[in-house]
Write an enzyme that holds these catalytic residues in place. Structure first.
Site, PDB file in Angstrom:
ATOM      1  N   PHE A 131     -18.774  37.838 -14.957  1.00  0.00           N
ATOM      2  CA  PHE A 131     -17.643  37.282 -15.689  1.00  0.00           C
ATOM      3  C   PHE A 131     -16.709  36.553 -14.724  1.00  0.00           C
ATOM      4  CE2 PHE A 131     -13.273  37.890 -17.427  1.00  0.00           C
ATOM      5  CZ  PHE A 131     -13.415  37.071 -18.537  1.00  0.00           C
ATOM      6  N   GLN A 132     -16.416  35.303 -15.050  1.00  0.00           N
ATOM      7  CA  GLN A 132     -15.534  34.438 -14.263  1.00  0.00           C
ATOM      8  C   GLN A 132     -16.018  34.272 -12.819  1.00  0.00           C
ATOM      9  OE1 GLN A 132     -11.402  35.643 -14.862  1.00  0.00           O
ATOM     10  NE2 GLN A 132     -11.293  34.365 -16.688  1.00  0.00           N
ATOM     11  N   MET A 153      -3.120   0.095 -17.126  1.00  0.00           N
ATOM     12  CA  MET A 153      -3.963  -0.520 -16.111  1.00  0.00           C
ATOM     13  C   MET A 153      -5.372  -0.768 -16.649  1.00  0.00           C
ATOM     14  SD  MET A 153      -3.712  -1.811 -13.104  1.00  0.00           S
ATOM     15  CE  MET A 153      -2.519  -1.035 -12.018  1.00  0.00           C
ATOM     16  N   GLU A 181      -3.583  25.650 -13.221  1.00  0.00           N
ATOM     17  CA  GLU A 181      -4.006  25.712 -11.815  1.00  0.00           C
ATOM     18  C   GLU A 181      -4.039  24.335 -11.157  1.00  0.00           C
ATOM     19  OE1 GLU A 181      -5.775  29.358 -13.845  1.00  0.00           O
ATOM     20  OE2 GLU A 181      -5.679  27.204 -14.300  1.00  0.00           O
ATOM     21  N   LYS A 206     -12.651  40.214  -4.812  1.00  0.00           N
ATOM     22  CA  LYS A 206     -11.662  41.183  -5.256  1.00  0.00           C
ATOM     23  C   LYS A 206     -11.777  42.502  -4.498  1.00  0.00           C
ATOM     24  CE  LYS A 206      -9.775  43.235  -9.499  1.00  0.00           C
ATOM     25  NZ  LYS A 206      -9.890  43.318 -10.974  1.00  0.00           N
TER      26      LYS A 206
END
Length: 569
Positions: free
Chosen positions: A119-120, A480, A57, A169
């Site tokens: 959940f999630q 760096m 993602e 959803k």
């Protein structure tokens, strides 16, 4: 309800797709998950929007970011709830810091499950408030057309930035007869107030009185589409131009008035000119700490003007004598309508001449290990300076900024404000998607540390046959970090050595041709071969391990105190 009315109903997800089509969105970068299945079902039936499946993602948002940077249009990313949304936060923050227009669609659990640690479930709306220009949580399907219209309007107007829409959803599965909104009307939102004629007049007065003027062009010049007006203005008045890291490409690198990049890792010419200027005109830059160094001694002799579309950036880091909120292209057009007479060439020629005093790297003898700067110069030579170049963050980023000669805006894609390792490769993928059919090469210049943060996107490049040419400067260090530890902390830096796979063999495992080089001759051959391949290719350049980036202004010092590797200038 009649049968005909029933047939006209659509799901919230189908309405969302219609709204995206209304905004001329043609590409979505994303990764599916449970909370966004209704959206993916609707997307599957839509031929007008292409979905690009990334492998993470964060990479989806970076790819949308790269797409937005090269096109100027809003990039769109779609991720699921919970870990999908949190994985996207770095990409969102990166776009926010660099003022890149994005619309990020996040899935969310059903409204009846919000607040139950379902959940999630995460509160992505709350998490991203500080790193978005605006964000929305859709709680009623009736809000959806207005929210999508506003999101694209906010993302692309004024100072661009990311806008997030959180989509439960059950709302995406609900039925509706709504249609997309046709216009946005947001009370109190004024993207770019008009610039008074008096402001342009005062700038002309100050220019006529000036003997050592300097223009500083930031990312706002690029995002406002003001590059052509900038060149015209600088040429008319004979004013030398320095750019910020984000402003690279806003002014042609080969132009005789160009001094290079300003700031901590900027050129000697740019830093010295700004330090000695008696008039400083700053366009679309916040003048942050990496650019200005010690704020109290930044350009101490100059009368300072700052122009920015976002009034929050005015006087934020450096006190100004004149602060102007408004569009940069509009201001430059006003100034160009009544051109200032040339101020003479002596100052501009002196400033350009200082560049020769910067210590140049020593070219390798053809047998010893490559200098990293040589690789960048070869890439520039063999692409004729015409490539779109995405970089990650670190030494390779600065070497690219100095040694690749960019000739046009929206051709240098890099993470400026957030400094995000792992940005470059997915950003190059987004650029390649946006520029399909364009003959410009797409390069990703990266380091062995940065590339390993999102190297899984090789599969994305393979799946879509994207002509991204990856150039890895492999020095075996987080370079760096090592340089800072060595120069400023006097510490041992073995802890920042990093091991890597055989990158060429790794690429071959994905079906990508891999090349390896450690001399100039091998490097030139590898680049030529990679550029001839129609799809992706990977080039690994074994470069000197402990090469430092110079010149460099030590942290906390003023811009006239520069390290060159051989003492101060």
């Amino acid at each position: 309800m009649s049968i005909n009315q029933t047939l006209r109903l659509k799901t919230g997800a189908e309405l969302l797709i219609e709204c995206l089509l209304e905004e001329k969105a043609d590409t979505i970068f994303g990764y599916p998950g449970g909370a966004v299945i209704p959206i993916y079902d609707a997307l599957y039936e839509c031929s007008g929007i292409r979905h690009i499946l990334t492998r993470h993602e964060q990479a989806a948002v970076h790819a949308a970011d790269g797409y937005a940077r090269v096109t100027g249009r809003a990039g769109v990313a779609l991720v699921t709830s919970g870990p999908g949304a949190t994985n996207a936060v770095t990409g969102i923050a990166n776009a926010f810091m660099d003022s890149v227009p994005l619309v990020v669609l996040t899935g969310q659990v059903s409204t009846d499950l919000i607040g139950r640690d379902s959940f999630q479930e995460v509160n992505i709306f709350g998490m991203t408030m500080d790193v978005t220009k605006h964000n929305y949580a859709v709680t009623d399907i009736a809000q959806l057309p207005r929210i999508v219209k506003e999101a694209f309007y906010i993302a692309t107007t004024g100072r661009p930035g990311p806008v997030l829409i959180d989509l439960p959803k059950n709302i995406m599965a609900a039925k509706t007869g709504l249609v997309p909104a046709l216009q946005a009307s947001i009370r109190g939102y004024q993207p770019a107030p008009p610039i008074p004629d008096e402001s342009a007049g005062l700038i002309r007065v100050k220019l006529r009185a000036s003997r050592r003027p300097v223009l500083v062009a930031g990312g706002g010049v690029v995002s406002s589409g003001a590059a052509e007006e900038l060149v015209r203005f600088a040429e008319n008045a004979g004013i030398p131009v320095a750019t910020t890291l984000m402003g690279i490409g806003a002014f042609p690198s080969r132009h005789p008035l160009y001094l290079g990049m300003l700031g901590m890792h900027g050129t000697y010419a740019a830093n010295r000119a700004v330090h000695q200027a008696d008039l400083l005109i700053c366009l679309g830059t916040r003048l942050n700490d990496r650019l200005s160094g010690k704020a109290k001694s930044f350009s101490p002799q100059s009368w300072k003007i700052q122009v920015d579309v976002d009034d929050a950036e005015l006087d934020k880091n450096i006190p100004m004598d004149l602060s102007i909120q408004g569009g940069i292209r509009e201001l430059l057009a006003q100034l160009n309508a009544q051109p200032c007479d040339s101020l003479g060439s002596e100052w501009a020629e002196d400033a350009a001449g200082w560049e020769r005093k910067v210590p140049q790297f020593t070219a390798s003898d053809g047998k010893s290990t490559l200098n990293p700067q040589e690789v960048i110069k070869l890439l520039d030579k063999l692409t004729e300076g015409n490539a779109v170049v995405a970089t990650d963050v670190g030494q390779h980023q600065i070497w690219t900024a100095h040694h690749y000669r960019f000739s046009r805006p929206r051709s240098f894609l890099t993470s400026g404000g957030l400094g995000t390792m792992g940005f470059g490769f997915p950003a190059a993928i987004g650029a390649a998607i946006a520029l399909e059919g364009d003959d410009r090469p797409i390069l990703c210049v990266t380091g062995d540390g940065s590339f390993q943060m999102n190297l899984q996107e090789l599969m994305t490049a393979v799946d879509y046959r994207l002509p991204v040419k990856i150039a890895i400067l492999n020095n075996g260090y987080l370079g760096m970090v090592r340089q800072w530890q060595q120069l400023f902390y006097e510490r041992r830096y073995s802890s920042v050595q990093i091991s890597s796979p055989d990158f060429a063999a790794f690429a071959n495992a994905y079906g990508v041709p891999g090349f390896r080089a450690q001399t100039v001759q091998e490097a030139e051959l590898a680049i030529r071969q990679a550029l001839e391949i129609p799809g992706p290719a990977l080039m690994e350049f074994n470069v000197r391990e402990e090469q430092n980036v110079y010149p460099m202004v030590p942290p906390g010092e003023s811009n006239d105190k520069m390290l060159t590797g051989e003492g101060e200038l």
